[in-house]
Motif scaffolding. Structure first.
Motif, PDB file in Angstrom:
ATOM      1  N   GLU A 587     -14.691 -44.275  19.877  1.00  0.00           N
ATOM      2  CA  GLU A 587     -15.771 -45.252  19.753  1.00  0.00           C
ATOM      3  C   GLU A 587     -15.883 -46.128  20.987  1.00  0.00           C
ATOM      4  OE1 GLU A 587     -15.747 -46.097  14.897  1.00  0.00           O
ATOM      5  OE2 GLU A 587     -14.873 -47.541  16.300  1.00  0.00           O
ATOM      6  N   HIS A 588     -14.746 -46.412  21.602  1.00  0.00           N
ATOM      7  CA  HIS A 588     -14.748 -47.343  22.723  1.00  0.00           C
ATOM      8  C   HIS A 588     -14.669 -46.641  24.084  1.00  0.00           C
ATOM      9  CE1 HIS A 588     -13.780 -49.920  19.313  1.00  0.00           C
ATOM     10  NE2 HIS A 588     -14.248 -50.912  20.035  1.00  0.00           N
ATOM     11  N   GLY A 589     -14.938 -45.329  24.070  1.00  0.00           N
ATOM     12  CA  GLY A 589     -15.089 -44.618  25.323  1.00  0.00           C
ATOM     13  C   GLY A 589     -13.819 -44.330  26.075  1.00  0.00           C
ATOM     14  N   ARG A 590     -12.665 -44.424  25.414  1.00  0.00           N
ATOM     15  CA  ARG A 590     -11.401 -44.205  26.103  1.00  0.00           C
ATOM     16  C   ARG A 590     -10.853 -42.795  25.899  1.00  0.00           C
ATOM     17  NH1 ARG A 590     -10.086 -47.757  30.187  1.00  0.00           N
ATOM     18  NH2 ARG A 590     -11.651 -49.366  29.854  1.00  0.00           N
ATOM     19  N   LEU A 591     -11.459 -42.037  25.041  1.00  0.00           N
ATOM     20  CA  LEU A 591     -11.097 -40.624  24.865  1.00  0.00           C
ATOM     21  C   LEU A 591     -12.370 -39.815  24.765  1.00  0.00           C
ATOM     22  CD1 LEU A 591      -8.264 -40.383  22.150  1.00  0.00           C
ATOM     23  CD2 LEU A 591      -8.033 -40.054  24.605  1.00  0.00           C
ATOM     24  N   SER A 592     -12.357 -38.644  25.343  1.00  0.00           N
ATOM     25  CA  SER A 592     -13.427 -37.685  25.091  1.00  0.00           C
ATOM     26  C   SER A 592     -13.000 -36.784  23.941  1.00  0.00           C
ATOM     27  CB  SER A 592     -13.667 -36.833  26.336  1.00  0.00           C
ATOM     28  OG  SER A 592     -12.529 -36.015  26.573  1.00  0.00           O
ATOM     29  N   ALA A 593     -13.911 -36.038  23.402  1.00  0.00           N
ATOM     30  CA  ALA A 593     -13.564 -35.102  22.326  1.00  0.00           C
ATOM     31  C   ALA A 593     -12.547 -34.076  22.815  1.00  0.00           C
ATOM     32  CB  ALA A 593     -14.831 -34.404  21.817  1.00  0.00           C
ATOM     33  N   GLY A 594     -12.727 -33.620  24.063  1.00  0.00           N
ATOM     34  CA  GLY A 594     -11.804 -32.620  24.601  1.00  0.00           C
ATOM     35  C   GLY A 594     -10.398 -33.151  24.741  1.00  0.00           C
ATOM     36  N   ARG A 595     -10.282 -34.374  25.257  1.00  0.00           N
ATOM     37  CA  ARG A 595      -8.953 -34.961  25.427  1.00  0.00           C
ATOM     38  C   ARG A 595      -8.311 -35.244  24.072  1.00  0.00           C
ATOM     39  NH1 ARG A 595      -6.062 -37.627  29.953  1.00  0.00           N
ATOM     40  NH2 ARG A 595      -7.515 -36.347  31.122  1.00  0.00           N
TER      41      ARG A 595
END
Length: 639
Positions: A587-595
């Motif tokens: 939600e807060h942009g610190r992980l992508s779906a891939g990561r």
């Protein structure tokens, strides 16, 4: 590896832990006292074991040498925690007697109280209670209803229970064995209230009968810990001499003049309660050790029990070889190691603060760390013991295999010595105070930059730019990523960076919400109440980060031969912690779906890598055989 790892886990207080282990190993019946004995016999057996622990010198470790002690606070708490490997009623009763009752005399009393009572309390010759909680007030100690009114004509305090809500409730040692109580009451002198203070009030004669004006009753059967005689106390105009007041922080002279070196009543109250932080430190450690018992039983069982197997194979598969079984138990094992090291740091900090009589700031920091570690440690015990019970199937449900008793006995840990939700509020309030002070020290230019940075942070999140940047990083790895796709994910700085970002983001967010509400003219209580879930989440995020960094430090300080295994455990803990909060990070942009998917895959790989060492890793806890050699588990070959 087992002996070296055990020595490292035991740390500087190995001797204190081994004394308790020896006592537990000598009592094979400790594991099933709750199942085997009627209640009153069980309670008397618990008292017998309590007095044996006193004879072994366990409580004396934590008390001054002039009263027969050793002045070793760290060793005292380490020994107390180790009691949790055995019957938990013994551990809790020891906490009431040696931690709370004797601790109140030591920390709140003065030399006259120490001389008169301390040696008897530490030896168990004087059995006592810690009478703080009331039927109508638990965590809100400032609102207690019991009164202690000074009678100038006789030079006595009159202790009284004015309403049913003011009845002392859930008090350990009160129903059967306690002869004196450290009673927390509203002090009234000359018609003026001075807040909650503590007095020593006799409640029983030597023959066990209640003293005049004191009504004692039993709380009755409980979910667990029925070896502890929890009771209720009602006082009807009970008179005690003036020197019954534990007067380290406040005095009342013969003429009825109240004085205190701490003028502010709120500060005085919290200073008095702060001296009793030892209870929270000890309960958190005991909960972590109870988790070790459950994991030792469940992992040994999973290493032996077979179920199903590959199609066409005549041999069934060992439970712990199944990926899901590893997933259920091994991240909990890694977190137990993490909490163990965080608790060890806390114990050393506690010993430093109290031995060196540090300033108020150090004490407040200790209180917050103790509150947070206690909350996470006890919640962890509840989750871990339940999962271990499930992982052992029907065998785990049988009382003879200990998990049922462990589950029942530890359940209350989440609410005594402070409800965990309230404790995390305490942690967060301390952080917000530090945050406010730091913000106040900024000059106008720095303040403007801070506000601008916050605005940019919010704007970037709203625009969802970070996921795009994160995806680019994942698609185009740097050189080290190309050589080892998991290199970035196993980077200590990456882990602590993510947890620190979450903590600071939550803290700044709740600070903005609180300030906006107050600036709008809303009542501060209403503003705080609206933000309460956010406040508690910020407190938990802080403690998660503290635990992670304690584990990092422990890996770095470990003997070289232990580091590879400990680092695998650390990585499993770190990544499982991030995985559990991946929705927030997404939600807060610190992980992508891939990561996020890569983290899940790496958690699985780490579980598989640790599986061959799982039994050795629980054996390193050093739980005595009598505590874990239950019928469903054959003795470990790694002892």
């Amino acid at each position: 590896m087992t002996s070296g790892m055990r020595d490292y886990l035991d740390g500087p207080h190995k001797a204190a832990r081994d004394v308790v282990r020896g006592r537990l190993a000598a009592h094979a019946e400790l594991a099933d006292l709750a199942v085997r004995l009627p209640r009153d016999e069980y309670r008397d057996k618990v008292l017998e074991l309590l007095l044996e622990s006193a004879a072994d010198g366990l409580p004396a470790r934590g008390y001054p040498k002039e009263y027969g002690g050793e002045g070793d606070l760290g060793g005292f708490i380490a020994g107390f925690e180790t009691l949790a490997f055995g019957d938990l009623s013994v551990m809790v009763k020891a906490g009431v007697q040696f931690g709370l009752f004797a601790g109140a005399i030591l920390h709140l009393g003065t030399e006259k109280h120490h001389e008169r009572y301390l040696a008897d309390a530490v030896s168990g010759r004087l059995l006592g209670c810690f009478a703080m909680t009331e039927t109508g007030h638990g965590s809100n100690v400032q609102a207690l209803g019991t009164t202690a009114t000074y009678d100038e004509a006789t030079g006595e305090f009159v202790v009284h229970t004015p309403t049913e809500e003011a009845r002392k409730d859930y008090i350990g040692n009160a129903a059967r064995h306690g002869r004196m109580a450290a009673v927390f009451a509203q002090l009234v002198v000359g018609g003026e209230r001075h807040g909650v203070h503590c007095l020593l009030v006799p409640i029983r004669a030597e023959d066990g009968t209640a003293l005049p004006g004191v009504t004692l009753s039993d709380c009755g059967p409980k979910l667990g810990l029925n070896g502890v005689d929890n009771g209720r106390i009602v006082f009807d105009q009970v008179r005690v001499p003036r020197d019954a007041l534990l007067n380290r922080y406040a005095q009342v002279d013969a003429d009825g003049n109240y004085t205190s070196a701490i003028e502010n009543p709120d500060r005085r109250f919290f200073t008095m309660l702060g001296t009793l932080v030892q209870g929270r430190v000890s309960v958190g450690g005991a909960a972590i050790n109870a988790s070790k018992v459950a994991l030792t039983i469940a992992i040994r069982y999973g290493d032996q029990r077979r179920q199903f197997g590959a199609p066409g194979s005549a041999e069934e598969t060992v439970l712990l070889d199944y990926r899901m079984h590893q997933r259920r138990l091994l991240p909990l094992l890694a977190r137990t190691y993490a909490l163990h090291f965080a608790q060890a740091e806390l114990v050393e900090q506690f010993a430093r603060v109290f031995n060196d009589d540090r300033d108020e700031h150090d004490r407040r920091a200790l209180e917050a760390q103790a509150a947070g570690t206690k909350a996470l440690g006890t919640w962890h015990a509840t989750e871990t013991i339940q999962m271990c019970r499930e992982a052992c199937g029907g065998a785990g449900y049988l009382a003879e295999n200990r998990l049922a008793t462990l589950k029942a006995d530890t359940d209350v840990f989440t609410t005594f010595e402070g409800d965990n939700t309230v404790l995390l509020q305490l942690v967060a309030k301390g952080l917000l105070t530090d945050y406010r002070e730091s913000f106040g020290k900024l000059d106008p230019l720095s303040t403007a930059r801070f506000v601008a940075a916050q605005a940019v942070e919010i704007a970037v999140e709203k625009a969802a730019l970070r996921p795009v940047i994160e995806r680019l990083r994942d698609v185009v790895p740097n050189r080290s990523d190309a050589a080892d796709p998991d290199a970035g994910l196993r980077d200590d700085a990456y882990h602590s960076g993510l947890l620190r970002f979450r903590e600071e983001h939550m803290l700044s967010g709740v600070a903005r919400r609180l300030k906006a509400g107050i600036d709008a003219g809303d009542e501060p209580f209403d503003v705080f109440n609206r933000c309460q879930d956010h406040v508690i989440a910020a407190g938990r995020a802080h403690v998660d980060r503290v635990v992670l960094e304690a584990f990092q430090a422990a890996v770095q300080d470990a003997p070289e031969e232990l580091r590879p295994r400990l680092h695998d455990l650390y990585d499993l803990h770190a990544l499982a912690t991030i995985e559990a909060e991946r929705a927030w990070y997404l939600e807060h942009g610190r992980l992508s779906a891939g990561r996020s998917k890569a983290i899940t895959a790496l958690v699985n790989e780490l579980c598989a890598a640790l599986r061959p060492a799982a039994v050795e890793l629980v054996d390193a806890f050093g739980v005595p055989g009598s505590a874990v050699e239950v019928p469903m588990v054959v003795p470990s070959q790694h002892e």
